[in-house]
Scaffold this motif. Structure first.
Motif, short mmCIF file in Angstrom:
data_model
loop_
_atom_site.label_atom_id
_atom_site.label_comp_id
_atom_site.label_asym_id
_atom_site.label_seq_id
_atom_site.Cartn_x
_atom_site.Cartn_y
_atom_site.Cartn_z
N THR A 15 -24.69 -30.60 -10.18
CA THR A 15 -25.90 -31.11 -10.81
C THR A 15 -26.37 -30.12 -11.86
O THR A 15 -26.14 -28.91 -11.76
CB THR A 15 -27.04 -31.34 -9.80
OG1 THR A 15 -27.37 -30.11 -9.16
CG2 THR A 15 -26.65 -32.37 -8.76
N ALA A 16 -27.05 -30.65 -12.87
CA ALA A 16 -27.69 -29.84 -13.90
C ALA A 16 -29.11 -30.36 -14.06
O ALA A 16 -29.31 -31.53 -14.40
CB ALA A 16 -26.93 -29.95 -15.23
N THR A 17 -30.10 -29.51 -13.81
CA THR A 17 -31.50 -29.89 -13.94
C THR A 17 -32.12 -29.11 -15.09
O THR A 17 -32.14 -27.87 -15.07
CB THR A 17 -32.28 -29.63 -12.65
OG1 THR A 17 -31.72 -30.42 -11.59
CG2 THR A 17 -33.75 -30.01 -12.82
N TYR A 18 -32.59 -29.84 -16.09
CA TYR A 18 -33.32 -29.26 -17.21
C TYR A 18 -34.81 -29.44 -16.93
O TYR A 18 -35.27 -30.57 -16.72
CB TYR A 18 -32.97 -29.96 -18.52
CG TYR A 18 -31.60 -29.69 -19.07
CD1 TYR A 18 -31.41 -28.76 -20.11
CD2 TYR A 18 -30.48 -30.37 -18.60
CE1 TYR A 18 -30.15 -28.53 -20.65
CE2 TYR A 18 -29.21 -30.14 -19.14
CZ TYR A 18 -29.06 -29.21 -20.16
OH TYR A 18 -27.82 -28.99 -20.69
N GLY A 33 -41.17 -26.35 -19.42
CA GLY A 33 -42.54 -25.93 -19.26
C GLY A 33 -43.20 -25.78 -20.61
O GLY A 33 -42.60 -26.06 -21.66
N PRO A 34 -44.44 -25.31 -20.65
CA PRO A 34 -45.13 -25.19 -21.94
C PRO A 34 -44.53 -24.15 -22.87
O PRO A 34 -44.72 -24.21 -24.09
CB PRO A 34 -46.56 -24.82 -21.54
CG PRO A 34 -46.46 -24.29 -20.16
CD PRO A 34 -45.31 -24.97 -19.51
N ASP A 35 -43.77 -23.19 -22.33
CA ASP A 35 -43.15 -22.17 -23.19
C ASP A 35 -41.74 -21.80 -22.74
O ASP A 35 -41.19 -20.80 -23.19
CB ASP A 35 -44.01 -20.90 -23.22
CG ASP A 35 -44.13 -20.24 -21.85
OD1 ASP A 35 -43.69 -20.83 -20.84
OD2 ASP A 35 -44.67 -19.11 -21.78
N VAL A 36 -41.13 -22.62 -21.86
CA VAL A 36 -39.85 -22.23 -21.29
C VAL A 36 -39.00 -23.46 -20.98
O VAL A 36 -39.51 -24.49 -20.53
CB VAL A 36 -40.07 -21.39 -20.01
CG1 VAL A 36 -40.83 -22.19 -18.95
CG2 VAL A 36 -38.75 -20.87 -19.45
N LEU A 37 -37.69 -23.35 -21.24
CA LEU A 37 -36.71 -24.33 -20.80
C LEU A 37 -35.83 -23.66 -19.76
O LEU A 37 -35.24 -22.60 -20.02
CB LEU A 37 -35.84 -24.82 -21.96
CG LEU A 37 -34.71 -25.78 -21.58
CD1 LEU A 37 -35.26 -27.13 -21.09
CD2 LEU A 37 -33.74 -26.00 -22.74
N THR A 38 -35.73 -24.28 -18.58
CA THR A 38 -34.90 -23.76 -17.51
C THR A 38 -33.77 -24.74 -17.22
O THR A 38 -34.00 -25.95 -17.15
CB THR A 38 -35.73 -23.54 -16.24
OG1 THR A 38 -36.79 -22.63 -16.52
CG2 THR A 38 -34.86 -22.97 -15.12
N ILE A 39 -32.56 -24.21 -17.07
CA ILE A 39 -31.42 -25.01 -16.63
C ILE A 39 -30.98 -24.48 -15.28
O ILE A 39 -30.70 -23.29 -15.12
CB ILE A 39 -30.25 -24.95 -17.62
CG1 ILE A 39 -30.71 -25.29 -19.04
CG2 ILE A 39 -29.14 -25.90 -17.19
CD1 ILE A 39 -29.62 -25.15 -20.09
N ASP A 40 -30.93 -25.37 -14.30
CA ASP A 40 -30.56 -25.01 -12.93
C ASP A 40 -29.28 -25.76 -12.59
O ASP A 40 -29.28 -26.98 -12.39
CB ASP A 40 -31.69 -25.40 -11.98
CG ASP A 40 -31.47 -24.92 -10.55
OD1 ASP A 40 -30.32 -24.60 -10.19
OD2 ASP A 40 -32.46 -24.86 -9.79
N TYR A 41 -28.16 -25.03 -12.55
CA TYR A 41 -26.87 -25.61 -12.19
C TYR A 41 -26.60 -25.37 -10.70
O TYR A 41 -26.79 -24.24 -10.20
CB TYR A 41 -25.73 -24.96 -12.99
CG TYR A 41 -25.67 -25.35 -14.44
CD1 TYR A 41 -25.39 -26.66 -14.83
CD2 TYR A 41 -25.85 -24.39 -15.44
CE1 TYR A 41 -25.31 -27.01 -16.17
CE2 TYR A 41 -25.77 -24.74 -16.79
CZ TYR A 41 -25.50 -26.04 -17.13
OH TYR A 41 -25.42 -26.39 -18.46
N ARG A 42 -26.12 -26.42 -10.01
CA ARG A 42 -25.76 -26.28 -8.60
C ARG A 42 -24.46 -27.05 -8.36
O ARG A 42 -24.15 -28.02 -9.06
CB ARG A 42 -26.86 -26.82 -7.69
CG ARG A 42 -28.22 -26.18 -7.92
CD ARG A 42 -29.23 -26.59 -6.89
NE ARG A 42 -30.57 -26.12 -7.25
CZ ARG A 42 -31.57 -25.97 -6.39
NH1 ARG A 42 -31.39 -26.26 -5.11
NH2 ARG A 42 -32.75 -25.54 -6.80
#
Length: 352
Positions: A152-155, A158-167
């Protein structure tokens, strides 16, 4: 404060059928994600004057991501970067992979995760975040890799941040190394080599003539690879006195990020003096590949018909060390059943 949004939008056609993208917005930031390749197609960030600008390279149509591959913003896998000779041994059995980069395997092969249509499993927003989760099942033997891998890839914006969480999980012992391959140009002018880079890395991995690590962990001190203090990327990228820059046609090397792998820790800061944009990158992976777009040759038009050339974008790819499956002294890329592999990437923006 504006309410974050996560919406599906039309984005051309793929294989003769309508294709959607998922657009995340949060205040002045927005990101567009394509299910094809779980790709970051655009990332809009304001400059010091508040003027928005897209800070990643890419294409204006979804079909080009399949027919004109250049790794723009895609998710690379099952194994990002190179595996020597396209082979590795796991529990006494040798596995053979496609050799699509000279004698080596690169980014999962010609039909890697970047060419796959991922399933969109969640599109949602709450009071301060917008997100999309994409999922892919890679069957046992896919590309030569063992085990059925569920990734999975979750993008999350936030108001000042992009996070990508790969599992990822697997039903059999395997190897895994996913990363995002975005090309950043914080100024949006095609002058990424003028941007200043800081890396929290006291050592890097020299490579042989096929770009496979030699096994040495070389201190950056006194070399063109020392970014512990801010340096314009172009200051030393053409220093032919350094054999490593000759081999890589510039920077195309893995840096050993300071701190403990598995913990989210500062890895890099990229600053564009002209626009004022600053991007701070935090990662959990053991390494960060710096690639200065050395092989962009102007042969393929990108967004707005622009011909991308060497140095137009900079890749900062969090990942396992290249060729880790063949290097027992490197941090392991092995994934066993009943375990979860995870890699988190955080891109935080400001204009100080």
């Amino acid at each position: 404060m504006p309410t974050p949004t996560a919406t599906r939008i039309a984005f051309g056609t793929l294989d003769g059928a309508p294709a959607d993208a998922i657009e995340l917005t949060n205040g002045a930031l927005s990101a567009r994600i394509l299910p094809l390749g779980a790709t970051l197609q655009s990332l809009t960030v304001p400059d010091r004057d508040g003027t928005p600008g897209d800070v990643v390279l890419g294409y204006d149509d979804v079909q080009s991501y399949r027919t004109r591959p250049a790794w723009f913003g895609v998710t690379a896998g099952r194994y990002a970067n190179r595996i020597a000779g396209g082979r590795f041994t796991l529990d006494g059995r040798e596995y053979r992979l496609e050799t699509n980069n000279g004698p080596n395997h690169l980014h999962g092969g010609e039909d890697g995760f970047d060419k796959r249509l991922w399933d969109v499993t969640d599109v949602s927003a709450d009071a301060d975040r917008a997100r999309v989760t994409l999922a892919l099942v890679s069957p046992d033997g896919d590309g030569g890799y063992p085990g059925t891998l569920r990734a999975t890839a979750t993008y999350t914006l936030g108001p000042d941040v992009l996070t990508i969480d790969y599992r990822a999980v697997s039903d059999a012992p395997t190897i895994v190394n996913l990363t995002n391959h975005a090309f950043f140009d914080l100024g949006g002018r095609g002058d990424a080599l003028a941007q200043e880079l800081t890396l929290n890395a006291a050592a890097f991995l020299p490579v042989d003539v096929t770009s496979i690590p030699t096994g040495e962990r070389r201190a950056v001190a006194g070399t063109a690879f020392d970014f512990r203090r801010p340096h314009a990327i172009g200051d030393r990228v053409r220093d032919g006195r350094d054999p490593q820059l000759v081999i890589g046609h510039g920077y195309d090397h893995n840096f050993i990020v300071d701190g403990a792998p598995g913990t989210l820790r500062p890895a890099a800061v990229l600053r564009d003096p002209a626009s004022g944009r600053v991007m701070r990158v935090a990662i959990t992976a053991p390494g960060l590949q710096l690639y200065a777009g050395n092989f962009l040759d102007g042969s393929q038009p990108g967004k707005d018909g622009r011909l991308y050339r060497q140095g137009d974008g900079i890749c900062l790819e969090p990942q396992a060390f290249p060729d880790s499956p063949n290097r027992p002294d490197f941090p392991s890329a092995r994934l066993d059943p009943n375990q979860m592999w995870r890699s988190v990437i955080e891109y935080r923006f400001d204009v100080p």
